[in-house]
Design an enzyme around this catalytic site. Structure first.
Site, PDB file in Angstrom:
ATOM      1  N   TYR A 106      -2.291  -8.467  -8.898  1.00 17.12           N
ATOM      2  CA  TYR A 106      -0.841  -8.581  -9.106  1.00 17.12           C
ATOM      3  C   TYR A 106      -0.486  -9.681 -10.101  1.00 17.12           C
ATOM      4  O   TYR A 106       0.550  -9.599 -10.765  1.00 17.12           O
ATOM      5  CB  TYR A 106      -0.132  -8.750  -7.764  1.00 17.12           C
ATOM      6  CG  TYR A 106      -0.150  -7.443  -7.003  1.00 17.12           C
ATOM      7  CD1 TYR A 106       0.664  -6.384  -7.384  1.00 17.12           C
ATOM      8  CD2 TYR A 106      -1.044  -7.247  -5.953  1.00 17.12           C
ATOM      9  CE1 TYR A 106       0.608  -5.163  -6.732  1.00 17.12           C
ATOM     10  CE2 TYR A 106      -1.107  -6.030  -5.289  1.00 17.12           C
ATOM     11  CZ  TYR A 106      -0.269  -4.993  -5.685  1.00 17.12           C
ATOM     12  OH  TYR A 106      -0.339  -3.791  -5.038  1.00 17.12           O
ATOM     13  N   GLN A 129      12.306   2.421  -7.573  1.00 15.70           N
ATOM     14  CA  GLN A 129      10.959   2.330  -6.999  1.00 15.70           C
ATOM     15  C   GLN A 129      10.116   1.306  -7.749  1.00 15.70           C
ATOM     16  O   GLN A 129       9.010   0.980  -7.315  1.00 15.70           O
ATOM     17  CB  GLN A 129      10.263   3.693  -7.084  1.00 15.70           C
ATOM     18  CG  GLN A 129      10.960   4.786  -6.289  1.00 15.70           C
ATOM     19  CD  GLN A 129      10.286   6.134  -6.481  1.00 15.70           C
ATOM     20  OE1 GLN A 129       9.428   6.521  -5.693  1.00 15.70           O
ATOM     21  NE2 GLN A 129      10.667   6.852  -7.524  1.00 15.70           N
ATOM     22  N   HIS A 171      10.302  -0.978  -3.376  1.00 15.15           N
ATOM     23  CA  HIS A 171       8.874  -1.252  -3.195  1.00 15.15           C
ATOM     24  C   HIS A 171       8.490  -2.693  -3.506  1.00 15.15           C
ATOM     25  O   HIS A 171       7.311  -2.997  -3.667  1.00 15.15           O
ATOM     26  CB  HIS A 171       8.056  -0.284  -4.055  1.00 15.15           C
ATOM     27  CG  HIS A 171       8.240   1.149  -3.640  1.00 15.15           C
ATOM     28  ND1 HIS A 171       8.050   2.209  -4.497  1.00 15.15           N
ATOM     29  CD2 HIS A 171       8.613   1.692  -2.451  1.00 15.15           C
ATOM     30  CE1 HIS A 171       8.300   3.339  -3.852  1.00 15.15           C
ATOM     31  NE2 HIS A 171       8.647   3.049  -2.622  1.00 15.15           N
ATOM     32  N   GLY A 219      12.946   9.383 -14.340  1.00 15.65           N
ATOM     33  CA  GLY A 219      11.548   8.990 -14.443  1.00 15.65           C
ATOM     34  C   GLY A 219      10.778   8.946 -13.151  1.00 15.65           C
ATOM     35  O   GLY A 219       9.930   8.080 -12.963  1.00 15.65           O
ATOM     36  N   THR A 220      11.052   9.864 -12.248  1.00 16.27           N
ATOM     37  CA  THR A 220      10.277   9.928 -11.015  1.00 16.27           C
ATOM     38  C   THR A 220       9.932  11.374 -10.714  1.00 16.27           C
ATOM     39  O   THR A 220      10.718  12.284 -11.002  1.00 16.27           O
ATOM     40  CB  THR A 220      11.028   9.310  -9.824  1.00 16.27           C
ATOM     41  OG1 THR A 220      10.257   9.480  -8.630  1.00 16.27           O
ATOM     42  CG2 THR A 220      12.403   9.928  -9.637  1.00 16.27           C
ATOM     43  N   SER A 221       8.778  11.585 -10.124  1.00 15.32           N
ATOM     44  CA  SER A 221       8.307  12.928  -9.816  1.00 15.32           C
ATOM     45  C   SER A 221       8.918  13.483  -8.541  1.00 15.32           C
ATOM     46  O   SER A 221       8.725  14.650  -8.211  1.00 15.32           O
ATOM     47  CB  SER A 221       6.786  12.918  -9.670  1.00 15.32           C
ATOM     48  OG  SER A 221       6.414  12.094  -8.573  1.00 15.32           O
TER      49      SER A 221
END
Length: 230
Positions: free
Chosen positions: A53, A86, A104, A170-172
């Protein structure tokens, strides 16, 4: 005045050059989820997780908001806007968005090991291995690991229910529980979906206007259209 809720995923940050987890060249090609993104991982190999990270934070701090982030922020001049994301980067905030809920976690913050909402800012990109929270516990990245609860999901559901216009970027729509936010959007609310892919919209297919473009191109176009409708 119509309330706009914008729900963003990795695609909006990809246009700023931030690597994603799920693309062919994403991080999961080089790291296993079990090694860097679970509670068990940080207990087993704290140094690896902290370094992972740190590198993600270093990358984020080297990037800039793109045209999609800027267009979403500019909408606040014309509409009340809430962003639910997200993404763990701070590009929405750096673009100027003032109401951002991170589902998240946030890479620019660290959190207590015993209280998921007890956060402190991370100065610079590097978290030292043995830094402690004021509550005495070891600090860890403020990231919702796989298998952990999503503490701000109830807030996000409440925000989604206030939308007069709901925008997905931009998210599935494959990551749960985040993808189920659409269930909280009122039935009379138009949904705009900006993404170059072709997801299965399921029960929402008749309500969604699909702008099949990358975020940095499609979002500014959509925002200009919404402003013209004022």
């Amino acid at each position: 005045m119509k309330q706009i809720v914008v729900f963003t995923g990795a695609g909006v940050s990809a246009d700023s050059g931030i690597s994603t987890f799920r693309d062919a060249d994403g991080y999961w090609d080089r790291y296993r989820i079990e090694d860097v993104c679970t509670h068990e991982a940080i207990e087993r190999n704290r140094a690896l997780v902290i370094d992972f990270y740190n590198q993600r934070r270093k990358e984020v701090l080297s990037k800039q908001p793109n045209a999609a982030h800027m267009a979403i922020a500019e909408l606040e001049k014309y509409f009340p806007v809430e962003v639910v994301t997200q993404n763990i980067d701070d590009l929405h905030e750096r673009a100027g968005s003032t109401q951002v809920t991170h589902l998240h976690g946030e890479i620019t913050k660290l959190r207590s090991s015993i209280d998921e909402l007890a956060t402190v800012p991370c100065e610079g990109w590097e978290q030292k291995l043995d830094t402690h929270h004021p509550d005495g516990s070891l600090l860890r990245p403020y990231i919702v690991f796989f298998g952990e609860g999503v503490p701000y999901f109830p807030k996000a559901c409440s925000i989604a229910s206030t939308a007069d216009i709901f925008i997905v970027v931009g998210t599935s729509l494959n990551v749960y529980p985040a993808a189920s936010l659409l269930e909280y959007v009122r039935e009379d609310v138009p949904i705009y979906f900006v993404d170059p892919g072709q997801p299965q919209f399921g029960i929402w297919r008749n309500r969604i206007t699909h702008i099949q473009k990358r975020a940095a191109e499609g979002v500014p176009e959509l925002c200009e259209m919404l402003k013209r409708q004022l």
